[in-house]
Design a protein around this motif. Structure first.
Motif, mmCIF file in Angstrom:
data_model
loop_
_atom_site.group_PDB
_atom_site.id
_atom_site.type_symbol
_atom_site.label_atom_id
_atom_site.label_comp_id
_atom_site.label_asym_id
_atom_site.label_seq_id
_atom_site.Cartn_x
_atom_site.Cartn_y
_atom_site.Cartn_z
ATOM 1 N N ASN A 239 64.304 35.374 36.956
ATOM 2 C CA ASN A 239 63.024 36.010 37.794
ATOM 3 C C ASN A 239 62.960 37.973 36.907
ATOM 4 N N LEU A 240 63.057 38.055 35.843
ATOM 5 C CA LEU A 240 63.237 39.000 34.462
ATOM 6 C C LEU A 240 61.205 38.889 34.552
ATOM 7 N N LYS A 241 61.889 37.661 34.078
ATOM 8 C CA LYS A 241 60.327 36.928 32.887
ATOM 9 C C LYS A 241 59.389 37.238 33.821
ATOM 10 N N ALA A 242 59.582 36.805 35.437
ATOM 11 C CA ALA A 242 58.008 36.315 36.131
ATOM 12 C C ALA A 242 58.269 37.428 36.642
ATOM 13 N N LEU A 243 59.159 38.854 36.395
ATOM 14 C CA LEU A 243 58.694 40.618 37.419
ATOM 15 C C LEU A 243 57.592 41.107 36.249
ATOM 16 N N GLY A 244 57.385 40.123 35.034
ATOM 17 C CA GLY A 244 56.662 41.023 34.274
ATOM 18 C C GLY A 244 57.871 42.234 33.240
ATOM 19 N N VAL A 245 59.261 41.928 33.097
ATOM 20 C CA VAL A 245 59.663 42.626 32.087
ATOM 21 C C VAL A 245 59.559 42.212 30.802
ATOM 22 N N SER A 246 59.664 42.906 29.826
ATOM 23 C CA SER A 246 59.627 42.379 28.362
ATOM 24 C C SER A 246 60.542 41.756 27.712
ATOM 25 N N SER A 247 60.377 40.608 27.149
ATOM 26 C CA SER A 247 61.044 39.479 26.559
ATOM 27 C C SER A 247 62.447 40.678 25.569
ATOM 28 N N GLU A 248 62.124 41.591 24.738
ATOM 29 C CA GLU A 248 62.840 41.955 24.541
ATOM 30 C C GLU A 248 64.227 42.798 25.459
ATOM 31 N N ILE A 249 63.793 43.629 26.700
ATOM 32 C CA ILE A 249 64.215 43.975 28.141
ATOM 33 C C ILE A 249 65.216 43.074 27.997
#
Length: 264
Positions: A239-249
């Motif tokens: 879900n975070l990845k779909a929102l564009g959050v960086s992989s590191e975070i």
């Protein structure tokens, strides 16, 4: 013709009668030439397709009560009423059967067949299993001689006397044969020692199995909880990845590695 008969069950009580559900005791009782007549009756009850008229013991008599005798065999050369001779090997073994089809069936019959075609290899080799663990009838519900044999083979060591319902001559002969009082003084001591040892071994085995089962269940639950947490972390990362959050975070937030996140 070779036939096999296996009687599968086990318990370790000590009462006025010998516990013939035990392998060593079964062979000690039925492997004695003096008890040949009782054994012939048992075979004729358990093997419906043949009729034994006489038999010869091919293996030595089992003497005493000792675990060293557990590997001994009871092989018989039996003469049938047809005049033919067959070799029968008798064994008593523990076995657990889960197939619900057999819950109310106490005997099963096997022969050698070719795996692909199902063609029977020979009429000369057959195996009969008598599985006493499934036999749960009470005295009041038993209504034929075969079921009386099942009951005696399974419960003899727990009986305090011969039930009134077991008054036929073959039952009288059986109960006379398995009386502990028929043993010598030395044999009684050996029997008591053997049964105590077997009971201790069985208790230790049951405890070990219960402990292993409990530990296995807890391990399974722990694994299930861990797998559940892992699935939650993966869903959160997706879900975070779909929102564009960086992989590191995402990695810091979920504990997943960068490789795992890249693969989502």
């Amino acid at each position: 013709m070779n036939n096999g008969i296996s009687i599968l069950n086990h318990s370790f009580p000590i009462g006025p009668f010998l516990d013939i559900s035990d392998d060593i005791i079964f062979k000690r009782v039925f492997g004695r030439r003096a008890n040949k007549g009782v054994l012939i009756t048992l075979l004729n009850r358990m093997l419906p397709d043949i009729r034994v008229s006489d038999l010869e013991y091919l293996s030595p008599e089992t003497t005493g009560f000792s675990r060293e005798n557990r590997n001994s065999r009871m092989d018989l050369r039996c003469r049938l009423d047809t005049g033919h001779e067959v070799i029968i090997e008798v064994q008593v073994r523990d076995q657990h059967e889960d197939n619900p089809h057999w819950l109310d069936e106490y005997r099963s019959f096997y022969s050698l067949r070719e795996k692909t075609t199902g063609e029977k290899l020979s009429e000369a080799i057959n195996i009969v299993f008598v599985e006493l663990g499934r036999f749960k009838k009470s005295l009041q519900s038993i209504d034929n001689d075969l079921e009386r044999w099942y009951f005696c083979l399974k419960e003899m060591g727990r009986l305090e006397s011969r039930p009134e319902e077991f008054s036929t001559q073959e039952m009288r002969d059986l109960f006379e044969t398995v009386q502990i009082e028929s043993l010598s003084k030395a044999e009684k001591k050996d029997y008591a020692r053997y049964m105590t040892t077997e009971r201790d071994i069985r208790n230790q085995w049951n405890f070990a199995m219960e402990k292993a089962t409990a530990e296995g269940l807890e391990k399974g639950l722990a694994q299930g909880r861990e797998e559940g947490r892992e699935e939650e972390r993966v869903n959160a990362a997706r879900n975070l990845k779909a929102l564009g959050v960086s992989s590191e975070i995402i990695s810091k937030a979920t504990g997943l590695s960068l490789e795992q996140i890249m693969a989502l």
